[in-house]
Motif scaffolding. Structure first.
Motif, PDB file in Angstrom:
ATOM      1  N   ALA A  40     -13.403  -0.568 -26.712  1.00 23.94           N
ATOM      2  CA  ALA A  40     -12.371  -1.570 -26.582  1.00 23.94           C
ATOM      3  C   ALA A  40     -12.959  -2.894 -25.355  1.00 23.94           C
ATOM      4  O   ALA A  40     -14.040  -2.556 -24.676  1.00 23.94           O
ATOM      5  CB  ALA A  40     -11.426  -0.718 -25.489  1.00 23.94           C
ATOM      6  N   ARG A  41     -12.441  -3.676 -25.890  1.00 26.97           N
ATOM      7  CA  ARG A  41     -12.656  -5.158 -25.134  1.00 26.97           C
ATOM      8  C   ARG A  41     -11.232  -5.681 -24.361  1.00 26.97           C
ATOM      9  O   ARG A  41     -10.419  -5.714 -25.173  1.00 26.97           O
ATOM     10  CB  ARG A  41     -13.210  -6.090 -25.891  1.00 26.97           C
ATOM     11  CG  ARG A  41     -14.688  -5.756 -26.576  1.00 26.97           C
ATOM     12  CD  ARG A  41     -15.793  -5.562 -25.383  1.00 26.97           C
ATOM     13  NE  ARG A  41     -16.919  -5.237 -26.097  1.00 26.97           N
ATOM     14  CZ  ARG A  41     -17.945  -5.795 -26.570  1.00 26.97           C
ATOM     15  NH1 ARG A  41     -17.885  -7.319 -26.645  1.00 26.97           N
ATOM     16  NH2 ARG A  41     -18.844  -5.152 -26.810  1.00 26.97           N
ATOM     17  N   ILE A  42     -11.180  -5.865 -23.324  1.00 19.78           N
ATOM     18  CA  ILE A  42     -10.221  -6.351 -22.691  1.00 19.78           C
ATOM     19  C   ILE A  42     -10.370  -7.585 -22.038  1.00 19.78           C
ATOM     20  O   ILE A  42     -11.319  -7.916 -21.319  1.00 19.78           O
ATOM     21  CB  ILE A  42      -9.678  -5.353 -21.426  1.00 19.78           C
ATOM     22  CG1 ILE A  42      -9.437  -4.218 -22.249  1.00 19.78           C
ATOM     23  CG2 ILE A  42      -8.536  -5.859 -20.764  1.00 19.78           C
ATOM     24  CD1 ILE A  42      -8.078  -4.058 -23.125  1.00 19.78           C
ATOM     25  N   ALA A  43      -9.525  -8.546 -22.245  1.00 18.99           N
ATOM     26  CA  ALA A  43      -9.518 -10.011 -21.456  1.00 18.99           C
ATOM     27  C   ALA A  43      -8.363 -10.364 -21.138  1.00 18.99           C
ATOM     28  O   ALA A  43      -7.722 -10.980 -22.220  1.00 18.99           O
ATOM     29  CB  ALA A  43     -10.447 -11.008 -22.451  1.00 18.99           C
ATOM     30  N   LEU A  44      -7.840 -10.392 -20.174  1.00 21.69           N
ATOM     31  CA  LEU A  44      -6.330 -10.951 -19.559  1.00 21.69           C
ATOM     32  C   LEU A  44      -6.418 -12.160 -19.187  1.00 21.69           C
ATOM     33  O   LEU A  44      -7.305 -12.552 -18.278  1.00 21.69           O
ATOM     34  CB  LEU A  44      -5.818  -9.860 -18.730  1.00 21.69           C
ATOM     35  CG  LEU A  44      -4.661 -10.323 -18.205  1.00 21.69           C
ATOM     36  CD1 LEU A  44      -3.415 -10.119 -19.230  1.00 21.69           C
ATOM     37  CD2 LEU A  44      -4.145  -9.322 -16.821  1.00 21.69           C
ATOM     38  N   PRO A  54       6.418 -14.806 -13.539  1.00 17.36           N
ATOM     39  CA  PRO A  54       5.898 -15.109 -12.398  1.00 17.36           C
ATOM     40  C   PRO A  54       5.582 -14.025 -11.227  1.00 17.36           C
ATOM     41  O   PRO A  54       4.873 -14.157 -10.442  1.00 17.36           O
ATOM     42  CB  PRO A  54       6.571 -16.373 -12.009  1.00 17.36           C
ATOM     43  CG  PRO A  54       7.490 -16.671 -13.169  1.00 17.36           C
ATOM     44  CD  PRO A  54       7.587 -15.546 -14.106  1.00 17.36           C
ATOM     45  N   SER A  55       6.653 -13.097 -11.274  1.00 17.06           N
ATOM     46  CA  SER A  55       6.444 -12.176 -10.341  1.00 17.06           C
ATOM     47  C   SER A  55       5.874 -11.009 -10.584  1.00 17.06           C
ATOM     48  O   SER A  55       5.854 -10.052  -9.870  1.00 17.06           O
ATOM     49  CB  SER A  55       7.939 -11.732  -9.942  1.00 17.06           C
ATOM     50  OG  SER A  55       8.624 -11.132 -10.941  1.00 17.06           O
ATOM     51  N   ILE A  56       5.037 -11.064 -11.816  1.00 11.51           N
ATOM     52  CA  ILE A  56       4.193  -9.743 -12.247  1.00 11.51           C
ATOM     53  C   ILE A  56       2.961  -9.317 -11.131  1.00 11.51           C
ATOM     54  O   ILE A  56       2.347 -10.135 -10.670  1.00 11.51           O
ATOM     55  CB  ILE A  56       3.867  -9.960 -13.503  1.00 11.51           C
ATOM     56  CG1 ILE A  56       3.363  -8.593 -14.259  1.00 11.51           C
ATOM     57  CG2 ILE A  56       2.683 -10.906 -13.587  1.00 11.51           C
ATOM     58  CD1 ILE A  56       3.321  -8.603 -15.626  1.00 11.51           C
ATOM     59  N   ASP A  57       2.990  -8.246 -11.127  1.00  7.36           N
ATOM     60  CA  ASP A  57       1.809  -7.881 -10.285  1.00  7.36           C
ATOM     61  C   ASP A  57       0.512  -7.807 -11.135  1.00  7.36           C
ATOM     62  O   ASP A  57       0.265  -6.636 -11.871  1.00  7.36           O
ATOM     63  CB  ASP A  57       1.976  -6.263  -9.748  1.00  7.36           C
ATOM     64  CG  ASP A  57       1.101  -5.513  -8.850  1.00  7.36           C
ATOM     65  OD1 ASP A  57      -0.033  -6.256  -8.639  1.00  7.36           O
ATOM     66  OD2 ASP A  57       1.457  -4.673  -8.105  1.00  7.36           O
ATOM     67  N   LEU A  58      -0.119  -8.494 -10.962  1.00  4.74           N
ATOM     68  CA  LEU A  58      -1.385  -9.040 -11.759  1.00  4.74           C
ATOM     69  C   LEU A  58      -2.462  -7.921 -11.418  1.00  4.74           C
ATOM     70  O   LEU A  58      -3.177  -7.246 -12.529  1.00  4.74           O
ATOM     71  CB  LEU A  58      -2.162 -10.156 -11.602  1.00  4.74           C
ATOM     72  CG  LEU A  58      -1.476 -11.433 -12.187  1.00  4.74           C
ATOM     73  CD1 LEU A  58      -2.022 -12.643 -11.626  1.00  4.74           C
ATOM     74  CD2 LEU A  58      -1.615 -11.372 -13.870  1.00  4.74           C
ATOM     75  N   ALA A  59      -2.569  -7.501 -10.255  1.00  5.01           N
ATOM     76  CA  ALA A  59      -3.571  -6.417  -9.992  1.00  5.01           C
ATOM     77  C   ALA A  59      -3.161  -5.155 -10.710  1.00  5.01           C
ATOM     78  O   ALA A  59      -4.045  -4.419 -11.123  1.00  5.01           O
ATOM     79  CB  ALA A  59      -3.851  -6.080  -8.568  1.00  5.01           C
ATOM     80  N   LEU A  60      -1.880  -4.705 -10.729  1.00  2.77           N
ATOM     81  CA  LEU A  60      -1.372  -3.635 -11.378  1.00  2.77           C
ATOM     82  C   LEU A  60      -1.703  -3.411 -12.772  1.00  2.77           C
ATOM     83  O   LEU A  60      -2.161  -2.531 -13.367  1.00  2.77           O
ATOM     84  CB  LEU A  60      -0.027  -3.279 -11.282  1.00  2.77           C
ATOM     85  CG  LEU A  60       0.555  -2.212 -11.498  1.00  2.77           C
ATOM     86  CD1 LEU A  60      -0.069  -0.628 -11.071  1.00  2.77           C
ATOM     87  CD2 LEU A  60       2.051  -2.032 -11.512  1.00  2.77           C
ATOM     88  N   VAL A  61      -1.484  -4.681 -13.375  1.00  4.76           N
ATOM     89  CA  VAL A  61      -1.722  -4.709 -14.983  1.00  4.76           C
ATOM     90  C   VAL A  61      -3.266  -4.675 -15.138  1.00  4.76           C
ATOM     91  O   VAL A  61      -3.649  -4.016 -16.263  1.00  4.76           O
ATOM     92  CB  VAL A  61      -1.072  -6.082 -15.545  1.00  4.76           C
ATOM     93  CG1 VAL A  61      -1.345  -6.319 -16.845  1.00  4.76           C
ATOM     94  CG2 VAL A  61       0.234  -6.121 -15.258  1.00  4.76           C
ATOM     95  N   GLU A  62      -4.112  -5.404 -14.576  1.00  7.36           N
ATOM     96  CA  GLU A  62      -5.512  -5.247 -14.787  1.00  7.36           C
ATOM     97  C   GLU A  62      -5.997  -3.685 -14.500  1.00  7.36           C
ATOM     98  O   GLU A  62      -6.754  -3.237 -15.183  1.00  7.36           O
ATOM     99  CB  GLU A  62      -6.243  -6.195 -13.721  1.00  7.36           C
ATOM    100  CG  GLU A  62      -5.840  -7.753 -14.184  1.00  7.36           C
ATOM    101  CD  GLU A  62      -6.684  -8.744 -13.127  1.00  7.36           C
ATOM    102  OE1 GLU A  62      -6.706  -8.340 -12.143  1.00  7.36           O
ATOM    103  OE2 GLU A  62      -7.038  -9.563 -13.779  1.00  7.36           O
ATOM    104  N   ASN A  63      -5.460  -3.157 -13.576  1.00 10.84           N
ATOM    105  CA  ASN A  63      -5.827  -1.737 -13.084  1.00 10.84           C
ATOM    106  C   ASN A  63      -5.637  -0.913 -14.463  1.00 10.84           C
ATOM    107  O   ASN A  63      -6.378  -0.250 -14.691  1.00 10.84           O
ATOM    108  CB  ASN A  63      -5.496  -1.049 -11.843  1.00 10.84           C
ATOM    109  CG  ASN A  63      -6.097  -1.709 -10.754  1.00 10.84           C
ATOM    110  OD1 ASN A  63      -7.043  -2.221 -10.879  1.00 10.84           O
ATOM    111  ND2 ASN A  63      -5.371  -1.657  -9.699  1.00 10.84           N
TER     112      ASN A  63
END
Length: 90
Positions: A40-44, A54-63
């Motif tokens: 798998a390759r991931i690139a957010l 705008p209010s999304i928790d980027l750290a949570l999504v990346e984790n």
């Protein structure tokens, strides 16, 4: 000459609000049982994601996204699902 083989793939998407029908592609998973290949390759794209939510928790999504390649690689760090992720591991 090497024989041709078929690869399956799945696009990894982030869907911040399903009711709006918006998403961004965040990666891809490739699988070829003939070659015992799973990766798998991931690139957010954080800017695009925050534009949608705008209010999304980027750290949570990346984790959460970081778990996908880890499970595909297998091994102890992937936890109990590692054996099932590897081709031939089931």
């Amino acid at each position: 000459m090497r024989d041709l083989c078929s690869f399956d793939y799945a696009v990894v998407r982030v869907v911040p609000r399903v009711e709006r029908g918006e998403f961004i592609n965040a990666g891809v998973i490739l699988f070829c049982p003939t070659e015992a290949f799973l990766e798998a390759r991931i690139a957010l794209d954080q800017d695009r994601l925050t534009a949608l939510a705008p209010s999304i928790d980027l750290a949570l999504v990346e984790n959460h996204l970081a778990v996908i390649p880890t499970v595909c690689r297998g091994g102890a760090e992937a936890g109990s699902r590692a054996g099932h992720a590897q081709p031939g591991g089931v």
